[in-house]
Motif scaffolding. Structure first.
Motif, PDB file in Angstrom:
ATOM      1  N   GLU A   2       0.826  -1.211   0.000  1.00  0.00           N
ATOM      2  CA  GLU A   2       0.000   0.000   0.000  1.00  0.00           C
ATOM      3  C   GLU A   2       0.859   1.259   0.000  1.00  0.00           C
ATOM      4  OE1 GLU A   2      -3.127   0.380  -0.319  1.00  0.00           O
ATOM      5  OE2 GLU A   2      -4.055  -1.558   0.122  1.00  0.00           O
ATOM      6  N   LYS A   3       0.239   2.367  -0.370  1.00  0.00           N
ATOM      7  CA  LYS A   3       0.895   3.672  -0.351  1.00  0.00           C
ATOM      8  C   LYS A   3       0.503   4.369   0.955  1.00  0.00           C
ATOM      9  CE  LYS A   3       1.417   7.856  -3.203  1.00  0.00           C
ATOM     10  NZ  LYS A   3       0.927   8.547  -4.435  1.00  0.00           N
ATOM     11  N   TRP A   4       1.415   4.344   1.932  1.00  0.00           N
ATOM     12  CA  TRP A   4       1.114   4.864   3.263  1.00  0.00           C
ATOM     13  C   TRP A   4       1.533   6.326   3.414  1.00  0.00           C
ATOM     14  CZ3 TRP A   4      -1.929   2.066   6.348  1.00  0.00           C
ATOM     15  CH2 TRP A   4      -2.032   0.698   6.088  1.00  0.00           C
ATOM     16  N   CYS A   5       0.861   7.004   4.317  1.00  0.00           N
ATOM     17  CA  CYS A   5       1.191   8.414   4.565  1.00  0.00           C
ATOM     18  C   CYS A   5       0.754   8.800   5.966  1.00  0.00           C
ATOM     19  CB  CYS A   5       0.515   9.319   3.534  1.00  0.00           C
ATOM     20  SG  CYS A   5      -1.267   9.335   3.660  1.00  0.00           S
ATOM     21  N   SER A   6       1.213   9.956   6.411  1.00  0.00           N
ATOM     22  CA  SER A   6       0.740  10.539   7.664  1.00  0.00           C
ATOM     23  C   SER A   6      -0.159  11.721   7.331  1.00  0.00           C
ATOM     24  CB  SER A   6       1.913  11.000   8.528  1.00  0.00           C
ATOM     25  OG  SER A   6       2.608  12.069   7.901  1.00  0.00           O
ATOM     26  N   LEU A   7      -1.166  11.905   8.140  1.00  0.00           N
ATOM     27  CA  LEU A   7      -2.133  12.998   7.946  1.00  0.00           C
ATOM     28  C   LEU A   7      -2.339  13.710   9.274  1.00  0.00           C
ATOM     29  CD1 LEU A   7      -4.504  14.561   6.554  1.00  0.00           C
ATOM     30  CD2 LEU A   7      -5.955  12.608   7.157  1.00  0.00           C
ATOM     31  N   THR A   8      -2.255  15.019   9.270  1.00  0.00           N
ATOM     32  CA  THR A   8      -2.551  15.828  10.455  1.00  0.00           C
ATOM     33  C   THR A   8      -3.847  16.578  10.218  1.00  0.00           C
ATOM     34  OG1 THR A   8      -0.199  16.129  10.953  1.00  0.00           O
ATOM     35  CG2 THR A   8      -1.744  17.662  11.983  1.00  0.00           C
ATOM     36  N   LEU A   9      -4.798  16.420  11.135  1.00  0.00           N
ATOM     37  CA  LEU A   9      -6.075  17.128  11.047  1.00  0.00           C
ATOM     38  C   LEU A   9      -6.220  18.054  12.252  1.00  0.00           C
ATOM     39  CD1 LEU A   9      -8.567  14.316   9.905  1.00  0.00           C
ATOM     40  CD2 LEU A   9      -7.481  16.089   8.510  1.00  0.00           C
ATOM     41  N   THR A  10      -6.542  19.302  11.987  1.00  0.00           N
ATOM     42  CA  THR A  10      -6.710  20.286  13.043  1.00  0.00           C
ATOM     43  C   THR A  10      -7.681  21.359  12.587  1.00  0.00           C
ATOM     44  OG1 THR A  10      -5.538  21.839  14.501  1.00  0.00           O
ATOM     45  CG2 THR A  10      -4.758  21.680  12.234  1.00  0.00           C
ATOM     46  N   LYS A  11      -8.192  22.112  13.535  1.00  0.00           N
ATOM     47  CA  LYS A  11      -9.068  23.235  13.200  1.00  0.00           C
ATOM     48  C   LYS A  11      -8.958  24.297  14.272  1.00  0.00           C
ATOM     49  CE  LYS A  11     -13.268  20.958  15.055  1.00  0.00           C
ATOM     50  NZ  LYS A  11     -13.831  21.942  15.982  1.00  0.00           N
ATOM     51  N   SER A  12      -9.691  25.376  14.102  1.00  0.00           N
ATOM     52  CA  SER A  12      -9.603  26.506  15.025  1.00  0.00           C
ATOM     53  C   SER A  12      -9.999  26.095  16.439  1.00  0.00           C
ATOM     54  CB  SER A  12     -10.512  27.642  14.545  1.00  0.00           C
ATOM     55  OG  SER A  12     -10.555  28.684  15.510  1.00  0.00           O
ATOM     56  N   ASN A  13      -9.306  26.672  17.415  1.00  0.00           N
ATOM     57  CA  ASN A  13      -9.642  26.416  18.812  1.00  0.00           C
ATOM     58  C   ASN A  13     -10.233  27.658  19.494  1.00  0.00           C
ATOM     59  OD1 ASN A  13      -7.291  27.843  18.676  1.00  0.00           O
ATOM     60  ND2 ASN A  13      -6.123  26.561  20.079  1.00  0.00           N
TER      61      ASN A  13
ATOM     62  N   ILE B 169      -2.461  10.884  12.051  1.00  0.00           N
ATOM     63  CA  ILE B 169      -3.079   9.686  11.485  1.00  0.00           C
ATOM     64  C   ILE B 169      -2.119   8.978  10.531  1.00  0.00           C
ATOM     65  CG2 ILE B 169      -5.056   8.803  10.158  1.00  0.00           C
ATOM     66  CD1 ILE B 169      -6.540  11.390  10.948  1.00  0.00           C
ATOM     67  N   LEU B 170      -2.030   7.666  10.679  1.00  0.00           N
ATOM     68  CA  LEU B 170      -1.326   6.815   9.717  1.00  0.00           C
ATOM     69  C   LEU B 170      -2.382   6.069   8.918  1.00  0.00           C
ATOM     70  CD1 LEU B 170       1.376   5.394   8.749  1.00  0.00           C
ATOM     71  CD2 LEU B 170       0.759   3.588  10.388  1.00  0.00           C
ATOM     72  N   CYS B 171      -2.379   6.225   7.605  1.00  0.00           N
ATOM     73  CA  CYS B 171      -3.373   5.568   6.763  1.00  0.00           C
ATOM     74  C   CYS B 171      -2.873   5.504   5.327  1.00  0.00           C
ATOM     75  CB  CYS B 171      -4.718   6.310   6.822  1.00  0.00           C
ATOM     76  SG  CYS B 171      -4.651   8.026   6.270  1.00  0.00           S
ATOM     77  N   THR B 172      -3.649   4.877   4.461  1.00  0.00           N
ATOM     78  CA  THR B 172      -3.289   4.843   3.039  1.00  0.00           C
ATOM     79  C   THR B 172      -3.536   6.217   2.436  1.00  0.00           C
ATOM     80  OG1 THR B 172      -5.508   4.150   2.361  1.00  0.00           O
ATOM     81  CG2 THR B 172      -3.912   2.411   2.886  1.00  0.00           C
ATOM     82  N   TYR B 173      -2.906   6.475   1.310  1.00  0.00           N
ATOM     83  CA  TYR B 173      -3.006   7.791   0.678  1.00  0.00           C
ATOM     84  C   TYR B 173      -4.444   8.108   0.262  1.00  0.00           C
ATOM     85  CZ  TYR B 173      -2.264  11.620  -2.609  1.00  0.00           C
ATOM     86  OH  TYR B 173      -2.320  12.823  -3.263  1.00  0.00           O
ATOM     87  N   ASP B 174      -5.140   7.149  -0.318  1.00  0.00           N
ATOM     88  CA  ASP B 174      -6.522   7.388  -0.752  1.00  0.00           C
ATOM     89  C   ASP B 174      -7.430   7.718   0.422  1.00  0.00           C
ATOM     90  OD1 ASP B 174      -5.803   6.925  -3.365  1.00  0.00           O
ATOM     91  OD2 ASP B 174      -6.446   4.825  -3.379  1.00  0.00           O
ATOM     92  N   PHE B 175      -7.234   7.010   1.525  1.00  0.00           N
ATOM     93  CA  PHE B 175      -8.062   7.279   2.706  1.00  0.00           C
ATOM     94  C   PHE B 175      -7.718   8.638   3.305  1.00  0.00           C
ATOM     95  CE2 PHE B 175      -9.490   5.683   7.135  1.00  0.00           C
ATOM     96  CZ  PHE B 175     -10.774   6.179   6.920  1.00  0.00           C
ATOM     97  N   ALA B 176      -6.451   9.039   3.235  1.00  0.00           N
ATOM     98  CA  ALA B 176      -6.042  10.347   3.738  1.00  0.00           C
ATOM     99  C   ALA B 176      -6.742  11.466   2.968  1.00  0.00           C
ATOM    100  CB  ALA B 176      -4.530  10.502   3.644  1.00  0.00           C
ATOM    101  N   ILE B 177      -6.803  11.324   1.648  1.00  0.00           N
ATOM    102  CA  ILE B 177      -7.494  12.321   0.821  1.00  0.00           C
ATOM    103  C   ILE B 177      -8.965  12.398   1.209  1.00  0.00           C
ATOM    104  CG2 ILE B 177      -8.237  12.867  -1.527  1.00  0.00           C
ATOM    105  CD1 ILE B 177      -5.325  13.461  -1.088  1.00  0.00           C
ATOM    106  N   TYR B 178      -9.586  11.231   1.420  1.00  0.00           N
ATOM    107  CA  TYR B 178     -11.002  11.182   1.783  1.00  0.00           C
ATOM    108  C   TYR B 178     -11.239  11.835   3.145  1.00  0.00           C
ATOM    109  CZ  TYR B 178     -15.686   9.226   2.524  1.00  0.00           C
ATOM    110  OH  TYR B 178     -17.032   9.077   2.760  1.00  0.00           O
ATOM    111  N   LEU B 179     -10.397  11.510   4.127  1.00  0.00           N
ATOM    112  CA  LEU B 179     -10.541  12.089   5.468  1.00  0.00           C
ATOM    113  C   LEU B 179     -10.355  13.602   5.449  1.00  0.00           C
ATOM    114  CD1 LEU B 179      -8.602   9.505   7.692  1.00  0.00           C
ATOM    115  CD2 LEU B 179     -11.041  10.044   7.835  1.00  0.00           C
ATOM    116  N   LYS B 180      -9.357  14.062   4.718  1.00  0.00           N
ATOM    117  CA  LYS B 180      -9.090  15.497   4.643  1.00  0.00           C
ATOM    118  C   LYS B 180     -10.270  16.246   4.043  1.00  0.00           C
ATOM    119  CE  LYS B 180      -5.875  18.911   2.692  1.00  0.00           C
ATOM    120  NZ  LYS B 180      -4.593  19.122   1.978  1.00  0.00           N
TER     121      LYS B 180
END
Length: 409
Positions: A127-138, A204-215
């Motif tokens: 698989e094509k793995w990647c890291s994803l950081t998700l954040t928003k205003s606090n 987050i550690l996930c596949t690249y396609d799932f990272a795009i979807y989550l973002k």
């Protein structure tokens, strides 16, 4: 010696059975053979963690004593963690006790490496793995712990709904989601300074396609999320020289699972003091956050990682001494002769040789002022564990909320 039992953590009692396992460099012995052992200089990162730990916990404990915080036993245990090392057989070192706290850089390093080992063994290398950081205003939290808890609960449910939608589409939803929360405190943007609220975000550690979807789903759900702050990094996209994909993947995993509470804010680049760096810590905000985070799970395990969920949770809940730690042999520890001779006998109890008797256990004690471990033999000679250690100088700005109450140099 402090003894506090709470969910199998913050326990300091007796001598630990486990051996030191605090330096990832030891896992790859390099040019040294296992028979020769490695140099104690490989423990320099451990000493660095002791320095950081003392700078972090000392002002936090002062505040806890002032307000009679329920976290006092945990902070004391963190300070004691790693203070003494037992040397045996002239080549082994073991830490006498571990605190197990998420605030402790020593225990957190061990746990994160153990979790990373489990995750790496589960990953499909195709698989094509990647890291994803998700954040928003606090901005909407208004320095309110109840609002922070409500937000975290909502986001946890949101993650589950998005996972279910992606699963129905037939996508690979394998992922490790790690929560990290930064306490309120002053931050710097350029030359300007501002006071920031609690900052929860996800690694987050996930596949690249799932990272795009989550973002995309995150940006659609939370209008105050800035697209530039939702960062996707593909593993192996820019490998360093002599770095394999597996090593890059392990580094990514370690970054995702490393800790859940970041007590100190980053170094202030505007600090003109001649120090290794400066940090700010909000003792009030950190203490309240430590209390709130008790009992809250910091990981989500989906897809291929679900089958390892129990094993990962056991690592999170176990005492450090209960984990399978590496037994490392060191080649340059001092050898202490007792001055006496002992007889060696064969199976028929016949004396076949005479050899010196050695001290069975040597205790190295950490000196906070000199930032090193020391041992004094019976003749008064002092030994230092890490040779030519340079004292690390920090400037710590201690805040109680928005108010600066002291500066430690």
């Amino acid at each position: 010696m402090v003894q506090v039992i709470e969910n199998n953590k913050y326990l300091l009692k007796g001598r630990a059975r486990a051996f030191l396992d605090t330096n990832e460099q030891v896992r790859n012995l390099g040019t040294c053979s296992p028979l020769d052992g490695v140099s104690v200089q490989t423990l320099s990162p451990k000493v660095g963690r002791m320095v950081y730990k003392h700078n972090l916990i000392s002002p936090l404990l002062d505040y806890a004593n002032k307000v009679q915080s329920p976290n006092i036993p945990e902070y004391i245990a963190v300070l004691q963690c790693g203070k003494e090392l037992d040397q045996s057989e002239n080549k082994y070192l073991k830490q006498r006790s571990y605190c197990g706290s998420r605030l402790c850089p020593i225990c957190s390093n061990i746990r994160s490496r153990k979790v990373a080992d489990v995750v790496l063994a589960t990953i499909d290398m195709g698989e094509k793995w990647c890291s994803l950081t998700l954040t928003k205003s606090n901005k909407g939290l208004e320095y309110n712990l109840n609002k922070l808890q409500e937000r975290l609960d909502f986001e946890q449910n949101w993650f589950n709904k998005v996972r279910d939608r992606y699963r129905k589409q037939g996508g690979d939803f394998s992922a490790i989601i790690s929560l990290e929360v930064v306490p309120p405190g002053y931050k710097y943007k350029g030359k300007s300074r501002y006071y920031a609220d609690y900052h929860p975000h996800y690694h987050i550690l996930c596949t690249y396609d799932f990272a795009i979807y989550l973002k995309q789903a995150w940006l659609k759900e939370f209008e105050d999320a800035n697209e530039l702050n939702q960062v996707i990094k593909i593993v192996g996209e820019s490998l360093k020289k002599d770095e394999s994909y597996t090593i890059a993947l392990m580094k990514t995993i370690r970054e995702v699972v490393k800790y859940s509470l970041k007590a100190c804010l980053p170094k202030d680049k505007n600090d003109s003091q001649k120090s290794s760096g400066s940090y700010s810590i909000n003792v009030k905000g950190t203490d309240e956050l430590v209390t709130m985070m008790k009992g809250r799970k910091r990981f989500k395990k989906w897809g291929c990682f679900l089958k390892k969920a129990k094993e990962i949770q056991e690592i999170e809940n176990s005492l450090i001494e209960e984990l399978d730690l590496d037994k490392v042999s060191y080649s340059d520890l001092p050898v202490q002769d007792t001055g006496e001779l002992v007889e060696m006998v064969n199976t028929k109890d016949c004396v076949i040789a005479v050899q010196p008797s050695f001290v069975k256990t040597i205790v190295w004690v950490y000196d906070y002022k000199r930032q090193n471990y020391y041992y004094v033999d019976e003749f008064g000679k002092e030994y230092e564990l890490i040779k030519n250690w340079s004292i690390k100088k920090y400037k710590i700005f201690v805040f109680e909320g928005e108010k600066l109450i002291r500066t430690i140099t």
